[in-house]
Design a protein around this motif. Structure first.
Motif, PDB file in Angstrom:
ATOM      1  N   ARG A   1       0.816  -1.214   0.000  1.00 55.86           N
ATOM      2  CA  ARG A   1       0.000   0.000   0.000  1.00 55.86           C
ATOM      3  C   ARG A   1       0.849   1.264   0.000  1.00 55.86           C
ATOM      4  O   ARG A   1       0.490   2.269  -0.623  1.00 55.86           O
ATOM      5  CB  ARG A   1      -0.951  -0.016   1.199  1.00 55.86           C
ATOM      6  CG  ARG A   1      -2.026  -1.121   1.113  1.00 55.86           C
ATOM      7  CD  ARG A   1      -2.680  -1.361   2.482  1.00 55.86           C
ATOM      8  NE  ARG A   1      -3.780  -2.316   2.425  1.00 55.86           N
ATOM      9  CZ  ARG A   1      -3.620  -3.641   2.400  1.00 55.86           C
ATOM     10  NH1 ARG A   1      -2.392  -4.160   2.403  1.00 55.86           N
ATOM     11  NH2 ARG A   1      -4.668  -4.441   2.368  1.00 55.86           N
TER      12      ARG A   1
ATOM     13  N   PRO B   1      -1.949   5.256   2.386  1.00 52.94           N
ATOM     14  CA  PRO B   1      -2.227   3.836   2.639  1.00 52.94           C
ATOM     15  C   PRO B   1      -3.374   3.677   3.627  1.00 52.94           C
ATOM     16  O   PRO B   1      -3.478   4.423   4.607  1.00 52.94           O
ATOM     17  CB  PRO B   1      -0.914   3.326   3.242  1.00 52.94           C
ATOM     18  CG  PRO B   1       0.130   4.293   2.797  1.00 52.94           C
ATOM     19  CD  PRO B   1      -0.555   5.621   2.711  1.00 52.94           C
TER      20      PRO B   1
ATOM     21  N   GLU C   1      -2.807  -2.852  10.656  1.00 52.01           N
ATOM     22  CA  GLU C   1      -2.669  -2.816   9.194  1.00 52.01           C
ATOM     23  C   GLU C   1      -2.142  -4.139   8.644  1.00 52.01           C
ATOM     24  O   GLU C   1      -1.415  -4.873   9.331  1.00 52.01           O
ATOM     25  CB  GLU C   1      -1.729  -1.677   8.789  1.00 52.01           C
ATOM     26  CG  GLU C   1      -0.298  -1.863   9.241  1.00 52.01           C
ATOM     27  CD  GLU C   1       0.609  -0.759   8.756  1.00 52.01           C
ATOM     28  OE1 GLU C   1       0.550  -0.449   7.548  1.00 52.01           O
ATOM     29  OE2 GLU C   1       1.372  -0.220   9.572  1.00 52.01           O
TER      30      GLU C   1
ATOM     31  N   TYR D   1       2.697  -4.858   4.177  1.00 56.34           N
ATOM     32  CA  TYR D   1       3.221  -5.654   3.055  1.00 56.34           C
ATOM     33  C   TYR D   1       4.254  -6.660   3.523  1.00 56.34           C
ATOM     34  O   TYR D   1       5.250  -6.317   4.169  1.00 56.34           O
ATOM     35  CB  TYR D   1       3.832  -4.731   2.008  1.00 56.34           C
ATOM     36  CG  TYR D   1       4.493  -5.458   0.861  1.00 56.34           C
ATOM     37  CD1 TYR D   1       3.744  -6.258   0.000  1.00 56.34           C
ATOM     38  CD2 TYR D   1       5.861  -5.338   0.636  1.00 56.34           C
ATOM     39  CE1 TYR D   1       4.342  -6.932  -1.061  1.00 56.34           C
ATOM     40  CE2 TYR D   1       6.470  -6.001  -0.418  1.00 56.34           C
ATOM     41  CZ  TYR D   1       5.707  -6.795  -1.261  1.00 56.34           C
ATOM     42  OH  TYR D   1       6.298  -7.454  -2.298  1.00 56.34           O
TER      43      TYR D   1
ATOM     44  N   VAL E   1      -7.347  -0.503   0.267  1.00 55.81           N
ATOM     45  CA  VAL E   1      -6.015  -0.277  -0.294  1.00 55.81           C
ATOM     46  C   VAL E   1      -5.465   1.101   0.080  1.00 55.81           C
ATOM     47  O   VAL E   1      -4.353   1.219   0.593  1.00 55.81           O
ATOM     48  CB  VAL E   1      -6.031  -0.435  -1.833  1.00 55.81           C
ATOM     49  CG1 VAL E   1      -4.633  -0.209  -2.407  1.00 55.81           C
ATOM     50  CG2 VAL E   1      -6.549  -1.817  -2.225  1.00 55.81           C
ATOM     51  N   ALA E   2      -6.243   2.165  -0.179  1.00 56.76           N
ATOM     52  CA  ALA E   2      -5.728   3.519   0.071  1.00 56.76           C
ATOM     53  C   ALA E   2      -6.887   4.469   0.338  1.00 56.76           C
ATOM     54  O   ALA E   2      -7.994   4.291  -0.182  1.00 56.76           O
ATOM     55  CB  ALA E   2      -4.915   4.015  -1.120  1.00 56.76           C
TER      56      ALA E   2
END
Length: 514
Positions: free
Chosen positions: A289, A303, A321, A324, A479-480
């Motif tokens: 993100r 993000p 969160e 990644y 996603v954002a």
């Protein structure tokens, strides 16, 4: 005298032919490059009611919002809850429609009943059983079940108040006769260009622009070019990679704002293996993100964790969160039985490779490149992802047919200033935005309980729990957080950004200073 429907739609004056084609050649005529098509100016149409309320300023709702999303009076003076199933709304006494008739309880009753009948989202929000006109300036709304968010629902654009004269004797829509700062001058059924003229008798005060021309330009690159060429004075969401360049051009400026909208990826839970929570979590951990926000959105967005921006009072701030982690994503796929047994870089199971479709649409400049970036990142963890950029209508058809896996979109989370609006529509069984087909009886019960509760703290606790559950079960991957880029000529003055609007909202204080 009311123009007939056919005449109204055919009229496209010499003024429109000149100024719409080549920008605002006349003083105080604002030419706008609208990012959505306007196929209809019927207030019961999704595109129509947003364009008329937010952008053309033709219609107005009973209730508005402040920048902090708290509610404020507009056509209503006040509202109060009489009992669990009844709300009373007091109306302004100085509001007139564009045809000169006065707004009373009868017109408000007509408008809300029509919205509930023709707009499924409005019906879900209002939960109307009946409306009574208590006196000319008071309505009483009876709901089929306790509805704590009714005042916030009266901010939804399709609940805007129109005169019954907007319809002909057969009940067919002719033209919106609203109460707003502008009134419809023409609508071209071929080009879908909408022209509105100043309402000199607007109850809200002085209106500075003489006219507004809304010209649909659905391609972001074309919107940018139209601004640079002087065809429009104002537009939004030009390509994010171009914002700094456009801002550096003499006479132009770009302003970036955060709005309550989320870039999300809905998941078709009816398609294996997406019904497997391990696969969904692998996809979420496989999305970077931060790099998307920086290198795809060019920082016009941030993000995301949950669906709501961090500074909302109703945001569940305890959500962790999905940071990644490509290796963790691969491990989760392996736990679900998906491994790269043949070394081709794509995981497989029982002789079949994991290949997914990812649908998105072109109107919002961040979506196509974001889809390509996500596809590349998922490919890195062994999921082959094919991106398809389609018009929104085609995506809707694909969803209805069930022929899709992932769908990337940008959704407003505060068209109604209450968290239950977005949560109910997106996660409740049968919700209008619940494209994933998600159904959780526990979530349904919490959402129903929040709708009935009159205790603000209890409601917030229930809605925070909903956020926690769906964050873990992932029928939708956030996603954002959305950012909007407003691009305009420097001579456009008085614009005030409204964070609660659908994309953007023009305001009566705007004017041109050439």
């Amino acid at each position: 005298m009311m123009l007939c429907k056919s005449l109204l739609l055919i009229i496209f004056s010499l003024f429109a032919a000149g100024s719409v084609a080549g920008g605002s050649d006349f003083d105080n005529v604002l030419a706008v490059g609208e990012l959505w098509d306007i196929p209809s100016i019927d207030t019961s149409n999704d595109d129509g009611h947003v364009a008329l309320n937010d952008k053309a300023l033709v219609t107005e709702t009973l209730v508005g919002t402040n920048p902090d999303l708290s509610l404020k009076p507009v056509l209503a003076l006040s509202w109060s809850r009489i009992d669990d199933l009844t709300w009373e709304v007091a109306l302004r006494d100085d509001v007139f429609f564009h045809d000169g008739s006065k707004m009373t309880a009868d017109e408000v009753k007509f408008s809300l009943e029509r919205a509930a009948e023709l707009d499924s989202k409005a019906a879900s929000l209002l939960m109307l059983k009946s409306i009574e006109a208590v006196d000319p300036l008071t309505i009483r709304i009876h709901t089929i079940e306790p509805n704590a968010i009714l005042p916030a629902a009266l901010h939804y654009p399709s609940t805007a108040i129109i005169s019954p004269s907007s319809l002909d004797d057969k009940g067919e829509f002719i033209s919106p006769i609203g109460t707003g700062a502008f009134m419809v001058e023409s609508f071209d059924p071929r080009t879908h260009v909408l022209a509105v003229a100043r309402n000199d008798k607007w109850w809200g005060g002085e209106v500075k622009l003489e006219k507004i021309i809304l010209r649909p330009i659905t391609d972001p690159n074309t919107r940018a070019l139209a601004l640079e060429n002087g065809e429009v004075d104002f537009t939004v969401d030009v390509p994010y990679s171009e914002t700094d360049r456009i801002d550096s051009i003499e006479g132009l400026g770009v302003e970036k704002y955060s709005i309550p909208r989320i870039y999300l990826m809905a998941i078709n839970l009816k398609h294996a293996p997406l019904d497997d929570i391990l696969v969904r979590k692998a996809i979420s951990y496989g999305i970077d993100r931060s790099s998307i926000a920086r290198y795809v959105l060019f920082d016009v967005g941030k993000p995301a964790v949950g669906p709501f921006m961090p500074d909302f009072y109703w945001t569940n701030k305890s959500l962790e969160e999905y940071k990644y982690d490509a290796q963790k994503a691969r491990d989760l796929l392996a736990d679900a039985g998906w491994t790269d047994s043949d070394g081709d870089g794509i995981v497989d199971k029982d002789g079949g490779s994991l290949v997914l479709s990812l649908l998105t649409y072109p109107n919002r400049p961040g979506l196509p490149p974001m889809a390509e970036a996500i596809a590349g990142q998922l490919n890195e963890i062994g999921i082959k992802t094919d991106v398809e950029v389609l018009e929104s209508g085609a995506i809707s058809d694909r969803r209805k047919s069930g022929d899709w896996d992932l769908s990337l979109a940008a959704m407003s989370t505060a068209m109604v200033a209450d968290p239950s609006y977005y949560l109910s529509f997106s996660y409740q069984t049968g919700g209008a935005f619940n494209h994933a087909g998600y159904s959780n009886p526990g979530v349904d019960g919490l959402l129903e309980g929040a709708s009935e509760s009159q205790d603000p703290e209890e409601r917030l606790s229930m809605l925070n729990e909903v956020q926690s559950i769906v964050h873990d079960e992932l029928p939708i991957i956030n996603v954002a957080y959305y950012g909007v880029a407003v691009a305009k000529k420097d001579y456009v003055k008085g614009y005030q950004f409204d964070p609660t609007a659908h994309d953007y909202k023009l305001n009566p204080e705007m004017y041109l200073e050439k």
